[in-house]
Design a protein around this motif. Structure first.
Motif, PDB file in Angstrom:
ATOM      1  N   UNK A 275      19.425  34.366 -22.640  1.00 52.55           N
ATOM      2  CA  UNK A 275      19.810  33.605 -21.446  1.00 52.55           C
ATOM      3  C   UNK A 275      21.297  33.827 -21.200  1.00 52.55           C
ATOM      4  N   UNK A 276      21.625  34.160 -19.958  1.00 52.69           N
ATOM      5  CA  UNK A 276      23.004  34.492 -19.614  1.00 52.69           C
ATOM      6  C   UNK A 276      23.490  33.512 -18.556  1.00 52.69           C
ATOM      7  N   UNK A 277      24.668  32.940 -18.801  1.00 50.86           N
ATOM      8  CA  UNK A 277      25.254  31.959 -17.895  1.00 50.86           C
ATOM      9  C   UNK A 277      26.618  32.447 -17.436  1.00 50.86           C
ATOM     10  N   UNK A 278      26.866  32.359 -16.139  1.00 53.73           N
ATOM     11  CA  UNK A 278      28.186  32.632 -15.585  1.00 53.73           C
ATOM     12  C   UNK A 278      28.647  31.334 -14.935  1.00 53.73           C
ATOM     13  N   UNK A 279      29.742  30.796 -15.461  1.00 52.36           N
ATOM     14  CA  UNK A 279      30.292  29.551 -14.921  1.00 52.36           C
ATOM     15  C   UNK A 279      31.573  29.872 -14.185  1.00 52.36           C
TER      16      UNK A 279
END
Length: 194
Positions: A96-100
């Motif tokens: 799972x990849x998150x960009x904040x």
């Protein structure tokens, strides 16, 4: 009259604890997604979840995100470039990849849910999963440019889930403002990093 200040325990000042908290929040989001899609009834019984090293949270350039997308072998979605913003990247060991999106001056790893996040998750038959979810009570469907489907729960409208036909990727857009989260999705801002 004396004012008593609460002292901050030493562990709360430790940056590793703050980073751990952000990773824990990212993993919690992943668990919520899993709970939403586990009962989709598509009968596929397959699990295409990628595994690999956990990353972050770290500051990342557009080039770093593009490179990670190539390494992953699939697109990583985001809401495009934004001036005076740090792109905080987190990748869980399950893929799972998150960009904040952190405004200028906000440190990477800050433990606040005050900023836009775009997540990309491996989910078999992602469009079918969301089509099934959209039929459930308390779910709302949105039109998405490019033939995609978007769904959000009326009890948690700040999290909008998106999928495109033929893709095994589910995209999640979170924003503390439900209107803004939905606008990001319906405006076509959610695109692969390029």
């Amino acid at each position: 009259m004396a004012v008593n200040q609460r002292s901050v325990p030493p562990w709360a000042r430790n940056p590793q604890v703050r980073i751990g908290a952000v990773v824990a929040v990212a993993q919690l989001i992943g668990i919520v997604v899993w709970l939403l899609v586990r009962g989709d009834g598509n009968g596929s019984g397959t699990d295409s979840t990628a595994t690999g090293p956990a990353v972050g949270p770290v500051a990342a350039t557009q080039e770093r995100l593009r490179s990670l997308s190539i390494d992953e072998g699939h697109p990583i979605y985001w809401a495009g470039t934004k001036a005076n913003t740090t792109y905080e990247l987190t990748r869980t060991s399950s893929g799972r990849i998150f960009i904040r999106y952190l405004p200028k001056g906000v440190p990477v790893g800050v433990d606040k849910a005050d900023y836009t996040i775009v997540g990309t998750y491996p989910v078999p038959n992602a469009t079918g999963v969301l089509e099934g979810l959209a039929k459930k009570s308390g779910e709302q469907q949105l039109s998405v440019p490019g033939g995609g489907i978007a769904v959000y729960s009326t009890s948690q409208p700040t999290n909008v889930y998106v999928a495109y036909p033929g893709s095994n990727l589910q995209i999640e857009v979170f924003d503390p403002s439900a209107d803004r989260a939905q606008r990001i999705v319906t405006s076509g801002q959610v695109v692969p990093v390029h």
